[in-house]
Design an enzyme around this catalytic site. Sequence first.
Site, PDB file in Angstrom:
ATOM      1  N   ASP A   1       0.889  -1.183   0.029  1.00 36.42           N
ATOM      2  CA  ASP A   1       0.048  -0.028  -0.077  1.00 36.42           C
ATOM      3  C   ASP A   1       0.810   1.245   0.032  1.00 36.42           C
ATOM      4  O   ASP A   1       2.119   1.215   0.050  1.00 36.42           O
ATOM      5  CB  ASP A   1      -0.977  -0.065   1.242  1.00 36.42           C
ATOM      6  CG  ASP A   1      -0.384   0.153   2.444  1.00 36.42           C
ATOM      7  OD1 ASP A   1       1.040   0.253   2.510  1.00 36.42           O
ATOM      8  OD2 ASP A   1      -0.960   0.320   3.481  1.00 36.42           O
TER       9      ASP A   1
ATOM     10  N   ASP B   1      -8.196  -7.620   0.918  1.00 37.98           N
ATOM     11  CA  ASP B   1      -7.034  -7.589   2.000  1.00 37.98           C
ATOM     12  C   ASP B   1      -7.604  -7.405   3.347  1.00 37.98           C
ATOM     13  O   ASP B   1      -8.572  -6.266   3.385  1.00 37.98           O
ATOM     14  CB  ASP B   1      -5.798  -6.948   1.818  1.00 37.98           C
ATOM     15  CG  ASP B   1      -5.989  -5.324   2.300  1.00 37.98           C
ATOM     16  OD1 ASP B   1      -5.431  -5.048   3.354  1.00 37.98           O
ATOM     17  OD2 ASP B   1      -6.745  -4.684   1.716  1.00 37.98           O
TER      18      ASP B   1
ATOM     19  N   CYS C   1     -10.571 -29.079   6.521  1.00 32.67           N
ATOM     20  CA  CYS C   1      -9.478 -28.151   6.070  1.00 32.67           C
ATOM     21  C   CYS C   1      -7.997 -29.128   6.165  1.00 32.67           C
ATOM     22  O   CYS C   1      -7.890 -29.926   6.957  1.00 32.67           O
ATOM     23  CB  CYS C   1      -9.417 -27.021   7.214  1.00 32.67           C
ATOM     24  SG  CYS C   1      -7.913 -26.038   7.088  1.00 32.67           S
TER      25      CYS C   1
ATOM     26  N   CYS D   1      -5.041 -27.538   6.148  1.00 33.53           N
ATOM     27  CA  CYS D   1      -3.820 -26.789   6.609  1.00 33.53           C
ATOM     28  C   CYS D   1      -3.209 -27.935   7.462  1.00 33.53           C
ATOM     29  O   CYS D   1      -3.695 -28.701   8.268  1.00 33.53           O
ATOM     30  CB  CYS D   1      -4.343 -25.752   7.266  1.00 33.53           C
ATOM     31  SG  CYS D   1      -4.924 -25.614   8.820  1.00 33.53           S
TER      32      CYS D   1
ATOM     33  N   CYS E   1      -4.573 -28.144  11.013  1.00 32.74           N
ATOM     34  CA  CYS E   1      -5.828 -29.320  11.289  1.00 32.74           C
ATOM     35  C   CYS E   1      -5.435 -30.610  11.065  1.00 32.74           C
ATOM     36  O   CYS E   1      -6.107 -31.479  11.599  1.00 32.74           O
ATOM     37  CB  CYS E   1      -7.126 -28.861  10.107  1.00 32.74           C
ATOM     38  SG  CYS E   1      -7.974 -27.507  10.712  1.00 32.74           S
TER      39      CYS E   1
ATOM     40  N   HIS F   1      -4.336 -21.653  10.243  1.00 38.96           N
ATOM     41  CA  HIS F   1      -5.555 -22.187   9.871  1.00 38.96           C
ATOM     42  C   HIS F   1      -6.501 -20.963   9.187  1.00 38.96           C
ATOM     43  O   HIS F   1      -6.988 -20.999   8.396  1.00 38.96           O
ATOM     44  CB  HIS F   1      -6.378 -22.808  11.234  1.00 38.96           C
ATOM     45  CG  HIS F   1      -7.708 -22.828  10.738  1.00 38.96           C
ATOM     46  ND1 HIS F   1      -8.189 -24.009   9.995  1.00 38.96           N
ATOM     47  CD2 HIS F   1      -8.930 -22.143  11.107  1.00 38.96           C
ATOM     48  CE1 HIS F   1      -9.616 -23.951   9.710  1.00 38.96           C
ATOM     49  NE2 HIS F   1     -10.121 -22.839  10.510  1.00 38.96           N
TER      50      HIS F   1
END
Length: 402
Positions: free
Chosen positions: A107, A281, A319, A321, A324, A348
């Site tokens: 930004d 975002d 999930c 990830c 998990c 996660h």
Amino acid sequence: VGSYPGIPTISLIMSALTFVVKQECGTSKARASDLTLPHGLVPTPIFMPVGTQGTIKGMTSQQIGDTGAPIILGNTYHLGHRPGPDIIDEMGGLHNFMNWKGNLLTDSGGFQMVSLLKFANITEEGVNFTSPHDGTSMLLTPEMSIQMQNKIGADIIMALDDVVSSTTTGPRVEEAMHRTLRWIDRCIEAHSKPDSQNLFGIVQGGLDPELRKQCLKGLIQRDLPGYAIGGLSGGESKNEFWKMVSICTDYLPKDKPRYLMGVGFPVDLIVCVALGVDMFDCVYPTRTARFGTALVANGQMNLKHKKYKYDFSPIEDECECIVCSSFTRAYLHSQAKSQYGGQLISIHNIAYQLRLMRTARNSILDGKFVEFVKEFMLLQFPNGDYPDWTVDALMSVGINLK
């Protein structure tokens, strides 16, 4: 639907991206697209995790990469203070400095006009900040913002805009919108790396539809590589919020990426995908993780709650990830108040947001986006007590929740 098909564009700037719309929803404004940037493909719609200072708090670059995130954010104002753009430039840019193989978006530092307002004085020249770190003053002009971002080396860089709080009313909003258009030309002029960095303009105009349209018209004339919708999610009502988003997506070019800044609640993401936004975002998924809260299909899971003490299932069965597949709710409950627990739940939560966007994208590609939205909203609100603004926003693009 609006659009400015007759606007003569002035191509003052080259583009270092390609953007291909693969499929549009037949009912809403949602679309699935391929955004190709210098560091790889970004399938949209996409959620972009926020790494303020060259890191997402408590996570290594590899852990971020393992979530599947193709693009993350850095903050020019904070990186400008520490470590400083010259050090990053000497290392060959922020990608090398933080050992990140994917894409980056920085930004402009403009948002700090709102978040650090008591430290900022805004003039036509730029923004004079007093550093909250050490009390030194720093003038951020459009030229300086772009020069810093050129040194930082992100794939997408943002123009410095005059940002006012979304709840501000009166002549200051119009002044900020016109100054944003004057500053975009200074940003274009200062941009030294258009062959490797894409300059996005930011639509301002507060909650005034006519000011938004004026800003849209001016920015579209500059024919930039992409466009962001700024100045929202700062305290305005959700009703005002979605209407401003929808006006912007009505008029923004169909062949350019559209980025809604600072939006990250899952319900907001899905509604705004329906309204035609491609990129988002927000610090929300990582900030809420540090308070022990995991994002799940039916809302939130407060892992600090004692009911998880003997719960040996993962946060979410579906999930994939690393958290998990490695840890139980009971373990995360035991760590939820620690920095380490916040780190694990952050992994996660980012994976959840990315998976949500992937599922939305696949539903668009399969022609089943409307069904997906209805299923998602019913999971979030099992009693059908949908917030009025979501009902109205989705109805405006042909999706009837009731």
